[in-house]
Design an enzyme around this catalytic site. Structure first.
Site, mmCIF file in Angstrom:
data_model
loop_
_atom_site.group_PDB
_atom_site.id
_atom_site.type_symbol
_atom_site.label_atom_id
_atom_site.label_comp_id
_atom_site.label_asym_id
_atom_site.label_seq_id
_atom_site.Cartn_x
_atom_site.Cartn_y
_atom_site.Cartn_z
ATOM 1 N N ASN A 86 133.704 30.305 -15.490
ATOM 2 C CA ASN A 86 132.374 30.407 -15.117
ATOM 3 C C ASN A 86 131.537 29.460 -16.124
ATOM 4 O O ASN A 86 131.316 29.819 -17.096
ATOM 5 C CB ASN A 86 132.039 31.964 -15.337
ATOM 6 C CG ASN A 86 130.499 32.165 -14.969
ATOM 7 O OD1 ASN A 86 129.594 31.312 -14.761
ATOM 8 N ND2 ASN A 86 130.170 33.611 -14.729
ATOM 9 N N CYS A 138 122.989 32.734 -14.628
ATOM 10 C CA CYS A 138 123.752 31.607 -13.820
ATOM 11 C C CYS A 138 123.025 31.317 -12.235
ATOM 12 O O CYS A 138 123.535 30.637 -11.543
ATOM 13 C CB CYS A 138 124.984 32.591 -13.474
ATOM 14 S SG CYS A 138 125.931 32.912 -14.941
ATOM 15 N N HIS A 172 128.384 30.590 -6.680
ATOM 16 C CA HIS A 172 128.548 30.505 -8.006
ATOM 17 C C HIS A 172 129.823 30.910 -8.337
ATOM 18 O O HIS A 172 130.612 31.995 -7.810
ATOM 19 C CB HIS A 172 127.393 31.719 -8.556
ATOM 20 C CG HIS A 172 127.801 31.651 -10.268
ATOM 21 N ND1 HIS A 172 128.081 30.745 -11.141
ATOM 22 C CD2 HIS A 172 127.723 32.835 -10.820
ATOM 23 C CE1 HIS A 172 128.088 31.265 -12.100
ATOM 24 N NE2 HIS A 172 128.166 32.516 -12.047
#
Ligand code: UT7
Length: 332
Positions: free
Chosen positions: A283, A114, A253
């Site tokens: 996510n 990520c 994030h």
């Protein structure tokens, strides 16, 4: 004059199909209440049929090029950050380049979980700062729904699909001021996909054991993220000679609101200086930061001269941050 990279265009794409927490209640033993309270997600977008990471990336890239006013042929470099490439090889960036008509661009994929998009910004910025390249495209695109075990409530409630893209060009005013990149491979098995590589090539056994799906020790990743997101933000600010109170907007994030709140607390930032859109998308791994950055820009929360921090953590385990003085208009 210092030559830096600045973002001159942003784009995003999310597939139309929405999967809500209430839909998930019918699939696994979970509740909307648990997901909302423990994670902060209400719904996520999921690809249907054959849609790939490169196809979503293209949509985001075209919009980013439109905003910057740059034509695809002028791109010198394309980096695609993804953990869900179209194929193991060639790079998804090559597929995207061909579809985009970016005939002059060098291309490669970057895999930092990520953190991939922020890693990609750091890499592209180096080429621009040295003068080797003038125009770069960094894309984060993920079809996580294709590597999610939809019978595993520990993971399937967390992820969503989407793509974000940024065009980077040279500037002598503002732009990306500093980067902080790191990794701790001792956490490799906290978040991983075991099958399909040279360790466990795909066969009937790997498929029966569901090795082609995400495996995660949620608690381990959570602790790592809480420690890392705040620290990486503080470190990158220090590198740029800035203080937390100089920050106009933190774009973290989007994985868990509790992780984001911990990072904001470490920087002593009030809620209005922290951008959160996790509830709508879940996510989306390397797509989460560029999608959030674009939405913050569309909501006019970012103007030229603002100090913006991007920070991410992910599989590896990795972390990455950058601080920029927003400047989308001034190019060399
Ligand atoms: O981009 C990086 C990707 N990864 C991440 O961001 C993950 C980071 N980690 C997290 O966000 C959190 O650790 C999770 C959201 C994954 C889990 O939250 P938690 O507060 O750490 O919960 P937990 O794993 O300690 O589980 C608490 C309870 C357990 O039940 P018991 O053992 O207390 O009875 C779980 O079985 O919650 C249960 N649980 C669920 N309950 C309802 C776990 N998943 C679910 C679920 N629905 N989906």
């Amino acid at each position: 004059m210092v030559r830096r990279a600045t973002i001159t265009g942003l784009g995003k794409y999310v597939p139309p199909k929405v999967l809500t927490n209430f839909d998930l209640e019918k699939m696994v033993d979970t509740t909307d209440e648990w997901i909302t309270r423990r994670v902060g997600i209400k719904e996520r977008h999921i690809v249907e049929g054959e849609m790939t990471s490169s196809e979503m990336g293209i949509e985001a890239a075209r919009k980013a090029l439109d905003m910057s006013g740059l034509s695809a042929e002028k791109l010198d470099l394309i980096i695609v950050a993804t953990v869900t490439p179209d194929m193991l090889f060639p790079a998804t960036a090559c597929i995207l380049q061909e579809k985009l008509g970016a005939v002059g661009a060098a291309t490669f994929d970057l895999e930092a979980g990520c953190s991939g998009f922020v890693y990609g910004l750091a890499v592209a910025a180096q080429f621009i700062e040295t003068g080797m390249y003038a125009n770069a495209l960094v894309v984060g695109s993920e079809t996580l729904s294709k590597i999610t075990d939809w019978e595993d409530r520990d993971t399937c409630v967390l992820f969503g699909d989407g793509a974000g893209a940024a065009v980077l060009q040279a500037t002598e005013q503002g732009g990306m001021l500093a980067f902080e990149l790191g990794s701790d491979g001792s956490g490799a098995k906290s978040l991983y996909l075991p099958g399909g590589g040279s360790l466990n090539p795909s066969n009937q056994k790997t498929i029966a054991e569901k090795q082609h799906f995400i495996k995660m020790e949620g608690n381990q990743v959570f602790k790592f993220a809480v420690k890392t997101m705040g620290q990486a933000s503080l470190d990158v600010l220090a590198k740029a000679g800035l203080l937390p109170e100089d920050v106009d907007l933190l774009i973290p994030h989007q994985a868990n609101t509790r992780i984001i709140e911990a990072a904001a607390k470490r920087l002593n930032l009030p809620g209005e200086k922290v951008f959160v859109n996790l509830a709508k998308y879940g996510n989306t791994s390397s797509a989460s930061v560029p999608i959030a950055l674009l939405e913050a820009h569309q909501r006019e929360l970012i103007k030229n001269g603002d100090i913006i921090v991007l920070v991410a953590f992910g599989a590896g385990l990795t972390w990455a941050s950058t601080v920029m003085e927003w400047n989308e208009g001034v190019k060399t």
